[in-house]
Design an enzyme around this catalytic site. Structure first.
Site: not given
Ligand code: PLP
Length: 415
Positions: A373, A212, A209, A132
């Site tokens: 994203c 998900q 991260d 992401h």
């Molecule tokens: N990382 C992953 C894999 C995500 O799916 C997301 C959000 O969709 C994020 C990071 C960012 O999360 P947040 O917008 O809650 O900070």
């Protein structure tokens, strides 16, 4: 079409569970909402909404400053929630849990703070092709500032990390590996234990991260042994504006603050400041108090249902969804890894995902269309965007049928 094996998923009473979520009974123009955008954000159970309301109406005061009873009680509830989050992640020491505004801030914190302390010119940082943007840009920026090099682990046509390339890219120059546990765009579950042990063997740290993964599976950080783990409250049935960063204490205690100001200090004079120990060092300013309490309630909700049961049911949904969507001519699933969470990304021949979601929305089927994203994933698969259905334990087989029927309708419109 309906699922012939519907009864095997009897371990979860989905109809009953759905009653816990006010948003799921929403109807517009008489049509029921089919909510399949859980990868973006999840709906909240009433218990979370009510807990925050009760906190705000009966218990609210600021935390960690109070000399009065109410403040002490609020601080107590806040710190108990930190312990709850530690248990949720399978770690003992609650000082390793930092409240942030979400995954994005958690990763930025590590990139900035760990980077400042431990990354020098000539060092290497490793991410993958399936990240992401929140797990790409902070590292790009940090590498640029520190004179380090960003290395990328490629992915294969199924959307899996190419582990031979990971082995090849790892070296004593690698200072940190930042990888998603589960891909939001492909659904791939990465072999995180292997990633961590290989990184540790060359002296590199690992950030995972978990945005998900935490919604879908039991996460045991003691077992995974990563150095940092980040996730967001709003993707695990809690409120937005709150997230968590887990970090090993021996690393956190050496890392400089990310945000400076109130509550993260030890002593301040006009000339110099000494900082508090973690986690306070990384929680400058008044935290999102009510949201922390709401997140704690969401964790209770998931724990009461049983995250293993959630995982098992969502696997069934994924298998069913994959089968049903694969039967649609002209539909190609992007992300066919052997190990997947309940996320299905797909493209339709000759129809842009934006048109797909617009037409599905007419039947109140909410899915996401776009690059999610994760533009480098789109580039890797040579598609401008995908449509993504991301399923939760509150979704029903009938909703997947509704999605499939909607897609067939889209195809008729564009035929
Ligand atoms: N990382 C992953 C894999 C995500 O799916 C997301 C959000 O969709 C994020 C990071 C960012 O999360 P947040 O917008 O809650 O900070």
């Amino acid at each position: 079409m309906s699922n012939p094996n519907k009864t095997v998923s009897a371990s979860l009473d989905v109809d009953k569970i759905r009653q816990d979520f006010p948003m799921l009974s929403k109807r517009i123009n008489g049509k029921p909402l089919v909510y399949l955008d859980n990868g973006a954000t999840t709906q909240k159970p009433l218990s979370v909404i009510k807990r925050m309301e009760r906190f705000d109406t009966e218990e609210y005061a600021t935390v960690r400053r109070g000399a009065y009873q109410l403040g002490e009680m609020a601080t107590n509830t806040y710190e108990e929630t930190r312990k709850k989050l530690a248990r949720f992640l399978g770690v003992e020491d609650a000082r390793q849990i930092i409240f942030t505004s979400g995954t994005t801030q958690s990763i930025n914190l590590v990139a900035y703070s760990f980077g400042k302390k431990y990354i020098q010119s000539g060092d290497e940082v490793m991410i993958s092709n399936m990240e992401h943007h929140a797990n790409i840009i902070p590292w790009q920026t940090m590498c640029e500032e520190r004179g380090a090099t960003l290395k990328i682990i490629p992915i294969n046509d199924a959307g899996e990390l190419i582990m031979e390339d990971y082995d090849r890219l790892l070296s004593s120059k690698t200072k940190i590996v930042a990888i998603t546990h589960v891909s939001n765009a492909l659904g791939t579950i990465n072999p995180v234990k292997e990633i961590v042990s290989k990184a540790h063997a060359v002296g590199a740290k690992v950030l995972l991260d978990g945005a998900q993964s935490t919604p879908h599976m039991k996460v045991d950080l003691q077992d995974i042994d990563c150095d940092f783990y980040a996730f967001s409250g709003h993707k695990i049935y809690g409120p937005s504006g709150i997230g968590v960063l887990y970090g090993k204490y021996e690393l956190l205690k050496e890392m400089p603050p990310y945000v400076t100001g109130g509550e993260m200090i030890n002593v301040v004079t006009l000339e110099k400041t000494t900082y508090a120990k973690p986690p306070a060092r990384f929680e400058g300013g008044t935290p999102p108090i009510t949201q922390v309490i709401g997140l704690g309630e969401a964790v209770d909700y998931l724990t009461n249902i049983g995250i293993e049961k959630i995982d098992a049911y969502e696997r069934e949904l994924l298998a069913y969804g994959t089968k049903v969507l694969s039967e649609i001519p002209g539909l190609r699933i992007i992300g066919t890894a052997k190990h997947k969470a309940s996320i299905i990304s797909f493209v339709l021949e000759s129809v842009h995902p934006h048109d797909v979601i617009t037409l599905l929305d007419q039947d109140l089927v909410a899915v996401r269309g776009g690059h999610h994203c994760a533009q480098p994933v789109m580039t890797r698969f040579c598609v401008p965007a995908t449509t993504r259905a991301s399923m939760s334990f509150y979704n029903k087989y009938e909703e997947i049928d509704a999605l499939a029927a909607g897609i067939r309708k889209v195809q008729e419109v564009f035929a």
